[in-house]
Design a protein around this motif. Sequence first.
Motif, mmCIF file in Angstrom:
data_model
loop_
_atom_site.group_PDB
_atom_site.id
_atom_site.type_symbol
_atom_site.label_atom_id
_atom_site.label_comp_id
_atom_site.label_asym_id
_atom_site.label_seq_id
_atom_site.Cartn_x
_atom_site.Cartn_y
_atom_site.Cartn_z
ATOM 1 N N THR A 41 0.843 -1.187 0.000
ATOM 2 C CA THR A 41 0.000 0.000 0.000
ATOM 3 C C THR A 41 0.882 1.242 0.000
ATOM 4 N N ALA A 42 0.486 2.234 -0.799
ATOM 5 C CA ALA A 42 1.217 3.496 -0.876
ATOM 6 C C ALA A 42 0.219 4.649 -0.781
ATOM 7 N N VAL A 43 0.625 5.702 -0.100
ATOM 8 C CA VAL A 43 -0.173 6.924 -0.002
ATOM 9 C C VAL A 43 0.715 8.059 -0.480
ATOM 10 N N ILE A 44 0.215 8.821 -1.468
ATOM 11 C CA ILE A 44 0.980 9.907 -2.062
ATOM 12 C C ILE A 44 0.219 11.204 -1.861
ATOM 13 N N SER A 45 0.910 12.222 -1.356
ATOM 14 C CA SER A 45 0.300 13.539 -1.178
ATOM 15 C C SER A 45 1.213 14.581 -1.813
ATOM 16 N N MET A 46 0.643 15.429 -2.631
ATOM 17 C CA MET A 46 1.418 16.456 -3.322
ATOM 18 C C MET A 46 1.635 17.670 -2.424
ATOM 19 N N LEU A 47 2.846 18.212 -2.484
ATOM 20 C CA LEU A 47 3.188 19.434 -1.751
ATOM 21 C C LEU A 47 3.301 20.628 -2.694
ATOM 22 N N GLU A 48 3.930 20.407 -3.849
ATOM 23 C CA GLU A 48 4.125 21.467 -4.838
ATOM 24 C C GLU A 48 3.963 20.891 -6.234
ATOM 25 N N GLY A 49 3.423 21.685 -7.140
ATOM 26 C CA GLY A 49 3.297 21.270 -8.529
ATOM 27 C C GLY A 49 2.143 20.302 -8.739
ATOM 28 N N VAL A 50 2.160 19.689 -9.895
ATOM 29 C CA VAL A 50 1.084 18.783 -10.302
ATOM 30 C C VAL A 50 1.697 17.498 -10.837
ATOM 31 N N ARG A 67 -7.191 4.822 -16.583
ATOM 32 C CA ARG A 67 -7.632 6.204 -16.356
ATOM 33 C C ARG A 67 -6.457 7.043 -15.907
ATOM 34 N N GLU A 68 -6.671 8.343 -15.887
ATOM 35 C CA GLU A 68 -5.676 9.280 -15.379
ATOM 36 C C GLU A 68 -6.274 10.064 -14.233
ATOM 37 N N GLN A 69 -5.448 10.365 -13.247
ATOM 38 C CA GLN A 69 -5.835 11.196 -12.113
ATOM 39 C C GLN A 69 -4.808 12.307 -11.985
ATOM 40 N N THR A 70 -5.272 13.507 -11.749
ATOM 41 C CA THR A 70 -4.369 14.632 -11.521
ATOM 42 C C THR A 70 -4.284 14.883 -10.028
ATOM 43 N N ALA A 71 -3.055 14.959 -9.537
ATOM 44 C CA ALA A 71 -2.822 15.233 -8.118
ATOM 45 C C ALA A 71 -2.178 16.612 -8.012
ATOM 46 N N ALA A 72 -2.792 17.483 -7.221
ATOM 47 C CA ALA A 72 -2.301 18.840 -6.991
ATOM 48 C C ALA A 72 -2.008 18.989 -5.498
ATOM 49 N N PRO A 73 -1.369 20.075 -5.082
ATOM 50 C CA PRO A 73 -1.076 20.252 -3.659
ATOM 51 C C PRO A 73 -2.300 20.036 -2.775
ATOM 52 N N GLY A 74 -2.097 19.240 -1.733
ATOM 53 C CA GLY A 74 -3.187 18.880 -0.827
ATOM 54 C C GLY A 74 -3.923 17.623 -1.247
ATOM 55 N N PRO A 90 3.606 17.401 -16.044
ATOM 56 C CA PRO A 90 3.419 18.159 -17.277
ATOM 57 C C PRO A 90 3.926 19.597 -17.208
ATOM 58 N N ASP A 91 4.371 20.044 -16.062
ATOM 59 C CA ASP A 91 4.732 21.441 -15.860
ATOM 60 C C ASP A 91 6.205 21.720 -16.152
ATOM 61 N N ASP A 92 6.534 22.996 -16.195
ATOM 62 C CA ASP A 92 7.905 23.439 -16.431
ATOM 63 C C ASP A 92 8.720 23.539 -15.145
ATOM 64 N N ALA A 93 8.130 23.198 -14.022
ATOM 65 C CA ALA A 93 8.818 23.212 -12.725
ATOM 66 C C ALA A 93 8.696 21.827 -12.096
ATOM 67 N N PRO A 94 9.621 21.461 -11.227
ATOM 68 C CA PRO A 94 9.533 20.150 -10.567
ATOM 69 C C PRO A 94 8.283 20.050 -9.692
ATOM 70 N N SER A 95 7.782 18.843 -9.549
ATOM 71 C CA SER A 95 6.712 18.582 -8.579
ATOM 72 C C SER A 95 7.358 17.994 -7.327
ATOM 73 N N LEU A 96 6.664 18.109 -6.220
ATOM 74 C CA LEU A 96 7.202 17.635 -4.947
ATOM 75 C C LEU A 96 6.070 16.961 -4.186
ATOM 76 N N GLY A 97 6.289 15.725 -3.779
ATOM 77 C CA GLY A 97 5.256 14.986 -3.060
ATOM 78 C C GLY A 97 5.839 14.134 -1.951
ATOM 79 N N VAL A 98 4.999 13.807 -0.989
ATOM 80 C CA VAL A 98 5.365 12.881 0.080
ATOM 81 C C VAL A 98 4.797 11.519 -0.308
#
Length: 136
Positions: A41-50, A67-74, A90-98
């Motif tokens: 089991t894994a739980v992923i939460s976004m802090l920055e980016g998408v 399917r596709e799911q988009t994960a944004a901060p929170g 897909p963005d021009d900046a890194p994403s950051l997640g826990v």
Amino acid sequence: IAEIPESEGEDYVLHRSDDLSVFIVRQAPNTAGPPHDHGMTAVISMLEGVEIHRRYRRDGDRIALEREQTAAPGGVLVLAPRDVHAIANPDDAPSLGVHVYFGDIVGIERTLWDTGTGEAMAFTLPDYERRVTPYR
């Protein structure tokens, strides 16, 4: 977050034991990783980016995009042990997640799929990194 190294596409280990692994994952801009499972089991939460999480269903030794799911901060995404997904930024900046894994994610046998051929193989970090492509 201020103490996390600034390298793109690198994982930063916050905790690793036999029953729990916690990583900060930075996905490089405009990249897409290959499909893989976690074997736990894994739980992923976004802090920055998408991040776009492509979810796949198993079809014998092959997988098919479901399917596709988009994960944004929170946002929070939960993956079961046999779930298969791929992460894209897909963005021009890194994403950051826990990323929280309910086991030792480094010490478990996992599966990786080649997006082009559909070939399933044992997960290794070098094989994963070779299969990271530009996001489209």
